[in-house]
Design a protein around this motif. Structure first.
Motif, PDB file in Angstrom:
ATOM      1  N   LEU A   1    -119.550  50.290 -47.946  1.00 38.25           N
ATOM      2  CA  LEU A   1    -120.782  49.895 -47.414  1.00 38.25           C
ATOM      3  C   LEU A   1    -121.710  50.935 -47.196  1.00 38.25           C
ATOM      4  CD1 LEU A   1    -122.744  47.399 -46.434  1.00 38.25           C
ATOM      5  CD2 LEU A   1    -121.642  47.544 -44.480  1.00 38.25           C
ATOM      6  N   SER A   2    -121.247  51.939 -46.320  1.00 39.80           N
ATOM      7  CA  SER A   2    -121.987  53.219 -45.858  1.00 39.80           C
ATOM      8  C   SER A   2    -122.660  54.044 -47.242  1.00 39.80           C
ATOM      9  CB  SER A   2    -121.265  53.918 -45.082  1.00 39.80           C
ATOM     10  OG  SER A   2    -120.213  54.647 -45.512  1.00 39.80           O
TER      11      SER A   2
ATOM     12  N   LYS B   1    -125.538  45.115 -43.601  1.00 43.78           N
ATOM     13  CA  LYS B   1    -124.659  45.419 -42.445  1.00 43.78           C
ATOM     14  C   LYS B   1    -123.382  44.523 -42.364  1.00 43.78           C
ATOM     15  CE  LYS B   1    -127.168  41.923 -39.574  1.00 43.78           C
ATOM     16  NZ  LYS B   1    -128.283  41.752 -38.432  1.00 43.78           N
ATOM     17  N   ILE B   2    -122.371  44.869 -41.866  1.00 36.08           N
ATOM     18  CA  ILE B   2    -121.182  44.023 -41.716  1.00 36.08           C
ATOM     19  C   ILE B   2    -121.328  42.952 -40.825  1.00 36.08           C
ATOM     20  CG2 ILE B   2    -118.785  44.459 -40.679  1.00 36.08           C
ATOM     21  CD1 ILE B   2    -118.502  47.179 -41.270  1.00 36.08           C
ATOM     22  N   ASN B   3    -120.786  41.898 -41.371  1.00 33.12           N
ATOM     23  CA  ASN B   3    -120.867  40.583 -40.663  1.00 33.12           C
ATOM     24  C   ASN B   3    -119.235  40.369 -40.154  1.00 33.12           C
ATOM     25  OD1 ASN B   3    -121.514  38.019 -39.925  1.00 33.12           O
ATOM     26  ND2 ASN B   3    -120.982  37.186 -41.428  1.00 33.12           N
ATOM     27  N   GLY B   4    -119.373  40.394 -38.936  1.00 37.98           N
ATOM     28  CA  GLY B   4    -118.161  39.991 -38.023  1.00 37.98           C
ATOM     29  C   GLY B   4    -117.106  41.101 -38.088  1.00 37.98           C
ATOM     30  N   GLN B   5    -115.959  41.003 -38.167  1.00 34.43           N
ATOM     31  CA  GLN B   5    -114.884  41.954 -37.998  1.00 34.43           C
ATOM     32  C   GLN B   5    -114.862  42.803 -39.261  1.00 34.43           C
ATOM     33  OE1 GLN B   5    -110.912  40.646 -37.035  1.00 34.43           O
ATOM     34  NE2 GLN B   5    -110.192  42.595 -36.669  1.00 34.43           N
ATOM     35  N   TYR B   6    -114.508  44.264 -39.001  1.00 38.86           N
ATOM     36  CA  TYR B   6    -114.276  45.158 -40.333  1.00 38.86           C
ATOM     37  C   TYR B   6    -113.164  44.862 -40.945  1.00 38.86           C
ATOM     38  CZ  TYR B   6    -113.737  49.490 -42.924  1.00 38.86           C
ATOM     39  OH  TYR B   6    -113.316  50.379 -43.925  1.00 38.86           O
ATOM     40  N   PHE B   7    -112.968  44.719 -42.210  1.00 38.97           N
ATOM     41  CA  PHE B   7    -111.805  44.618 -42.808  1.00 38.97           C
ATOM     42  C   PHE B   7    -111.824  45.839 -43.987  1.00 38.97           C
ATOM     43  CE2 PHE B   7    -112.594  40.327 -41.618  1.00 38.97           C
ATOM     44  CZ  PHE B   7    -111.337  40.051 -41.044  1.00 38.97           C
TER      45      PHE B   7
ATOM     46  N   SER C   1    -119.758  36.182 -45.786  1.00 35.12           N
ATOM     47  CA  SER C   1    -118.588  36.317 -44.646  1.00 35.12           C
ATOM     48  C   SER C   1    -118.439  37.725 -44.467  1.00 35.12           C
ATOM     49  CB  SER C   1    -117.341  35.717 -45.126  1.00 35.12           C
ATOM     50  OG  SER C   1    -117.555  34.245 -45.307  1.00 35.12           O
ATOM     51  N   TYR C   2    -118.869  38.567 -45.420  1.00 37.66           N
ATOM     52  CA  TYR C   2    -118.486  40.285 -45.103  1.00 37.66           C
ATOM     53  C   TYR C   2    -119.673  40.936 -44.865  1.00 37.66           C
ATOM     54  CZ  TYR C   2    -114.082  38.743 -47.432  1.00 37.66           C
ATOM     55  OH  TYR C   2    -112.743  37.926 -47.552  1.00 37.66           O
ATOM     56  N   ILE C   3    -120.958  40.517 -45.632  1.00 40.42           N
ATOM     57  CA  ILE C   3    -122.000  41.333 -45.237  1.00 40.42           C
ATOM     58  C   ILE C   3    -122.987  40.777 -45.331  1.00 40.42           C
ATOM     59  CG2 ILE C   3    -121.065  43.636 -46.424  1.00 40.42           C
ATOM     60  CD1 ILE C   3    -122.563  42.975 -49.095  1.00 40.42           C
TER      61      ILE C   3
END
Length: 209
Positions: A174-175, A160-166, A145-147
């Motif tokens: 992540l970077s 990579k990010i999945n959906g909206q950034y939190f 749900s996050y990556i």
């Protein structure tokens, strides 16, 4: 019965101090103060001239204060980051002075004993935890749900990010994680990963700003 409940702006859970905005500034100030206090107590209690013994005491009694659950808190500004670094700066300087050892800088003091900065060690701990999450060695509910995997054959752990950034652990780091994955381009066990990531130069893990 009938007694009013006093509101609090912060609380402790599992020895982590967090405020009502889910920020950890108070916790960082608290552990930095505690680590500096323990440093002074050790220096006051012992009068050795052997720096290795002092650094062993630091690793045993002071470093855990700064590193416990460091994956949860992230300094929100340079001032807080410097506070976390301050105890080791202070302790190494006092030890070198007491032992009549020459030094040019904080970096020089650390290099003479192959020590890492507090920031470097905290970064390694974060990366090791991230690795254990993405290989399912640590349970993290709904990771997808996050990556999501970027499906790179050369870097199988690139995400990579999945959906909206939190502002959560998986997104916040992540970077840095992807930057490390480009230097380590194959799957590793947790032990092997810890060894490999520990050998990566600090300026790759933490690029100068």
């Amino acid at each position: 019965m009938g007694s009013p409940i006093t509101p609090h702006r912060s609380f402790k859970d599992l020895d982590i101090l967090v405020d009502d905005q889910l920020q950890f500034d108070k916790h960082i100030n608290l552990i930095a103060y505690s680590a500096k206090l323990k440093s002074r107590q050790i220096l006051k209690t012992f009068q050795w001239k052997n720096p290795c013994l002092y650094f062993r005491l630091y690793d045993t009694y002071i470093r855990p204060v700064l590193e416990y659950c460091c994956e949860l808190f992230d300094p929100s500004n340079a001032t807080l980051a410097n506070k976390l670094e301050s105890p080791l700066r202070f302790f190494t300087r006092k030890v070198f002075q007491r032992c009549n050892m020459a030094f040019n800088s904080y970096t020089d003091r650390l290099s003479q004993f192959s020590m890492l900065t507090t920031l470097h060690r905290r970064t390694l701990l974060v990366l090791r935890t991230y690795h254990k999450i993405v290989i399912n060695s640590y349970h993290f509910p709904s990771v997808s749900s996050y990556i999501l995997p970027s499906h790179s054959n050369r870097a199988p752990y690139l995400f990579k990010i999945n959906g909206q950034y939190f502002d959560c652990f998986l997104h916040r780091n992540l970077s840095m994680w992807n930057r490390v994955c480009k230097a380590i381009n194959f799957k590793l066990s947790p032990v092997a990963f810890a060894k490999r990531v520990g050998a990566i130069p600090c300026d790759i893990l933490i690029p100068p700003t």
